[in-house]
Design a protein around this motif. Structure first.
Motif, PDB file in Angstrom:
ATOM      1  N   LEU A  90       1.821   2.856   1.434  1.00  0.00           N
ATOM      2  CA  LEU A  90       2.750   3.286   0.379  1.00  0.00           C
ATOM      3  C   LEU A  90       2.090   4.288  -0.571  1.00  0.00           C
ATOM      4  CD1 LEU A  90       4.501  -0.112  -0.399  1.00  0.00           C
ATOM      5  CD2 LEU A  90       5.512   1.891   0.735  1.00  0.00           C
ATOM      6  N   ARG A  91       0.819   4.043  -0.929  1.00  0.00           N
ATOM      7  CA  ARG A  91       0.109   4.993  -1.806  1.00  0.00           C
ATOM      8  C   ARG A  91       0.052   6.375  -1.164  1.00  0.00           C
ATOM      9  NH1 ARG A  91      -3.235   0.698  -3.093  1.00  0.00           N
ATOM     10  NH2 ARG A  91      -4.708   1.236  -1.452  1.00  0.00           N
ATOM     11  N   GLN A  92      -0.279   6.416   0.122  1.00  0.00           N
ATOM     12  CA  GLN A  92      -0.366   7.694   0.825  1.00  0.00           C
ATOM     13  C   GLN A  92       1.003   8.359   0.934  1.00  0.00           C
ATOM     14  OE1 GLN A  92      -3.207   9.197   1.612  1.00  0.00           O
ATOM     15  NE2 GLN A  92      -4.269   7.436   0.744  1.00  0.00           N
ATOM     16  N   LEU A  93       2.023   7.564   1.188  1.00  0.00           N
ATOM     17  CA  LEU A  93       3.386   8.093   1.319  1.00  0.00           C
ATOM     18  C   LEU A  93       3.890   8.632  -0.017  1.00  0.00           C
ATOM     19  CD1 LEU A  93       5.484   8.432   3.522  1.00  0.00           C
ATOM     20  CD2 LEU A  93       6.347   6.157   2.983  1.00  0.00           C
ATOM     21  N   LEU A  94       3.577   7.940  -1.105  1.00  0.00           N
ATOM     22  CA  LEU A  94       3.976   8.434  -2.428  1.00  0.00           C
ATOM     23  C   LEU A  94       3.244   9.726  -2.789  1.00  0.00           C
ATOM     24  CD1 LEU A  94       4.140   5.130  -4.478  1.00  0.00           C
ATOM     25  CD2 LEU A  94       6.028   6.701  -4.045  1.00  0.00           C
TER      26      LEU A  94
END
Length: 151
Positions: free
Chosen positions: A10-14
């Motif tokens: 999720l961090r990478q996607l955000l």
């Protein structure tokens, strides 16, 4: 509940919503198959609702951005429903939020210029039903605008 690996994804996607899945898997330290399963599970459980475009309205010619706060006359039982229905019909309204407290609703409105804003205000905003009070805040600059959370 998302685990440590899900949070890393999720961090990478955000940070980069356009990242290809292969690069996302590599950055998150998982295989492509594992990434696919995890993304699918997070979509099914509602953790990931959608991946959407964020539009820079100024680059499309909308130079004026206004945040309008409204307090409604709540003596009418359908005040909220009727106000929201009318606000949804205004194409320049980009966001509608409801609140608890002294402010009932907030609208985000865009306009091409001040003349367009005046026209919108007179023809669309002032005609919204059940308004007891309103306040307008015109955007001057955006200092911080992130969607990231400390995951």
């Amino acid at each position: 509940m998302p685990d440590v690996t899900d949070r890393r994804i999720l961090r990478q996607l955000l940070a980069d919503p356009d990242i290809p899945n292969a690069a996302l898997a590599e950055r998150a330290g998982v295989t492509a198959a594992s990434l696919w399963r995890r993304l699918d599970r997070m979509r099914e459980t509602g953790v990931i609702r959608t991946i959407e475009a964020r539009i820079d309205w100024r680059k499309l010619g909308y130079e004026v951005q206004v945040s309008l706060r409204f307090t409604l006359d709540k003596t009418h039982p359908r005040a909220f429903d009727e106000f929201i229905a009318a606000a949804r019909r205004v194409p320049e309204v980009t966001e509608i939020q409801t609140f608890l407290g002294s402010v009932d609703l907030r609208l985000s409105v865009i306009a091409r210029d001040m003349a367009h804003w005046q026209q919108l205000y007179r023809e669309s905003i002032l005609t919204l039903p059940h308004v007891a009070d309103s306040d307008a805040l015109m955007l001057v600059s955006t200092i911080k605008d992130v969607q990231e959370l400390p995951l």
